[in-house]
Design an enzyme around this catalytic site. Structure first.
Site, PDB file in Angstrom:
ATOM      1  N   HIS A 247       0.868  -1.181   0.000  1.00  0.00           N
ATOM      2  CA  HIS A 247       0.000   0.000   0.000  1.00  0.00           C
ATOM      3  C   HIS A 247       0.899   1.223   0.000  1.00  0.00           C
ATOM      4  O   HIS A 247       2.093   1.150   0.306  1.00  0.00           O
ATOM      5  CB  HIS A 247      -0.942   0.016   1.205  1.00  0.00           C
ATOM      6  CG  HIS A 247      -0.229   0.048   2.533  1.00  0.00           C
ATOM      7  ND1 HIS A 247       0.407   1.168   3.024  1.00  0.00           N
ATOM      8  CD2 HIS A 247      -0.036  -0.913   3.468  1.00  0.00           C
ATOM      9  CE1 HIS A 247       0.955   0.910   4.199  1.00  0.00           C
ATOM     10  NE2 HIS A 247       0.701  -0.356   4.497  1.00  0.00           N
ATOM     11  N   ASP A 374      -0.442 -19.443  12.905  1.00  0.00           N
ATOM     12  CA  ASP A 374       0.819 -19.916  13.468  1.00  0.00           C
ATOM     13  C   ASP A 374       0.919 -19.510  14.946  1.00  0.00           C
ATOM     14  O   ASP A 374       0.894 -18.315  15.277  1.00  0.00           O
ATOM     15  CB  ASP A 374       1.994 -19.343  12.675  1.00  0.00           C
ATOM     16  CG  ASP A 374       3.300 -20.007  13.005  1.00  0.00           C
ATOM     17  OD1 ASP A 374       3.831 -19.751  14.100  1.00  0.00           O
ATOM     18  OD2 ASP A 374       3.801 -20.782  12.175  1.00  0.00           O
ATOM     19  N   SER A 389       3.339  -4.731   7.103  1.00  0.00           N
ATOM     20  CA  SER A 389       2.802  -4.507   5.757  1.00  0.00           C
ATOM     21  C   SER A 389       3.903  -4.737   4.727  1.00  0.00           C
ATOM     22  O   SER A 389       4.984  -4.168   4.825  1.00  0.00           O
ATOM     23  CB  SER A 389       2.267  -3.081   5.619  1.00  0.00           C
ATOM     24  OG  SER A 389       1.133  -2.891   6.415  1.00  0.00           O
TER      25      SER A 389
END
Length: 425
Positions: A247, A374, A389
């Protein structure tokens, strides 16, 4: 008018309304549910998971893109109408088009199909420091000034807007805030001419600096010329081009994408991780090193799909032997996958579950919904935290995407972007 004629008109009206509604609904569905651009690997038949509504056909404009079963349908001769996923075959590399028609007559959509050789990239998953320099001086907002007479004024109000970029003052190019301060000071209170970039357009405005109570001349605008933070590099290809974040980087005050002049990647050290909780996303905190020899690459673009540029040899040599095939959106499916991250101090793969795949998502960086399963990663971070991110998503041995956003109310879940959307840059 007889009762029979009245009934006939009512039925005709209902039919016309139904026809218009059907066409409008179908048009909207096609626009939203079918991507504008598809990628095929040459000489491989691939399945695309979008269905065609009744009355809509898919036609190839070229013999190089074959629809349906490639073994028994003549190239360029097929018209597909099906509620099942669509199969396609690219005979040779190049850029081609498919057409979608309603009732075989009305052209509703053109789809670009890029047939490419198999692509490879190295998934990275390492955190880096990011520094961006804006193109021009960015206006965060306007503000009040107490002038030398003790009056409160706001000279820039209604003239400058949040998200504007001041490019020149009296013809002099502005590279940073210091340039702006010097130009305003040099005016000695005389009106100054500003060239301002607003939503991609250049405007010329005039402002009269105010002599503030502290003895300096001011415009009454809060400005910024750079931004910095920590993010994750998604991939690097064999030419040294990288993609990160999944992004764009927006200004913290205006929320607008920062229009950059230049930028860089730098070594960083993660000092701590604050776990995410319901209603509050977690965050990685760290130190960015701007010293000699700490630069890792150049940032040349800041887009909605991430930041892009080139890395130096030191970074490239670390990953160039780890390249894996790139998977396109048609390869992505629900189920087990992995994200690669360095949150523990070493690069590791952590198991996730892809819960939803939106092959035609209008928001390019929200093509899939993922959930961290996980246990070690959950114990370490609580799921997805700010700074992760860009963490690459790997499924079936292919690089298919990157983590982009965390769900505020559930830090174990987040969005991912298809890697092909990043590779377009």
């Amino acid at each position: 008018m007889t009762r029979k004629e009245r009934l006939r008109r009512i039925l005709a009206g209902v039919f016309c309304f139904s026809l218009v509604f059907t066409i409008a609904f179908t048009w909207g569905y096609v626009k939203l549910a079918v991507p504008d651009r598809l990628n095929l690997v040459v000489s491989e038949e691939e399945i695309f998971h979008f269905t065609l509504p009744p009355g809509v056909t898919l036609e190839s404009d070229s013999e190089e893109v074959v629809l349906g079963n490639a073994s028994n349908i003549p190239a360029g001769k097929v018209r597909i109408q099906t509620t099942e996923p669509v199969s396609m075959y690219g005979a040779s590399e190049g850029s081609y088009h498919l057409g979608m028609k309603l009732f075989g007559l009305i052209r509703m959509k053109d789809i670009q199909v890029d047939v490419v050789d198999g692509m490879y990239a190295a998934p990275c998953g390492v955190p880096v420091g990011i520094y961006l320099k804006s193109r021009g001086v960015m206006v965060v907002g306007t503000g009040e000034i107490v002038n030398d007479a003790g009056n409160v004024v706001e000279p820039a109000f209604g003239v400058l807007k949040s998200g504007d970029y001041i490019e020149t003052v009296n013809g002099r190019e502005m590279e940073d805030k210091d340039d702006l301060i010097q130009a305003v000071s040099a005016s000695s209170g005389s009106p100054v001419s500003l060239e301002v970039r607003r939503d991609g357009e250049l405007l010329k405005v005039e402002l009269e600096p105010v002599l503030a109570e502290d003895g300096t001349y001011k415009l009454g605008a809060w400005v910024r010329d750079d931004t910095q933070g920590i993010g994750t590099v998604t991939y690097v290809d064999m030419n040294g081009s990288f993609g990160a974040l999944g992004h764009g980087i927006s200004d913290s005050d205006t929320g607008k994408l920062v229009d950059i002049r230049e930028g860089g990647l730098y070594d960083t050290q993660i000092m701590g991780i604050e776990k995410g909780t319901s209603g509050k996303p977690g965050v990685m905190s760290g130190v960015i090193y701007y010293g000699k020899g700490t630069k890792l690459g150049e940032v040349t673009a800041n887009t909605e799909e991430g930041i892009f540029g080139t890395v130096n040899r030191r970074f490239l040599e670390r990953f160039q032997s780890e390249a894996i095939p790139v998977g396109f959106r048609q390869d992505v499916h629900k189920g087990q996958a992995f994200i690669r991250s360095d949150v523990s101090g070493e690069v590791r793969d952590y198991e996730i579950e892809i819960q939803k795949v939106d092959h035609a998502s209008l928001q390019k960086n929200k093509g899939m919904v993922i959930r961290v399963v996980d246990e070690e990663l959950l114990k370490l971070t609580g799921g997805i935290v700010q700074g992760m991110s860009g963490s690459p998503i790997i499924q079936d041995g292919k690089l298919i995407g990157a983590v982009t956003h965390v769900f505020i109310q559930d830090s174990t879940k987040g969005y991912g972007i298809f890697i092909e959307n990043m590779l377009e840059h």
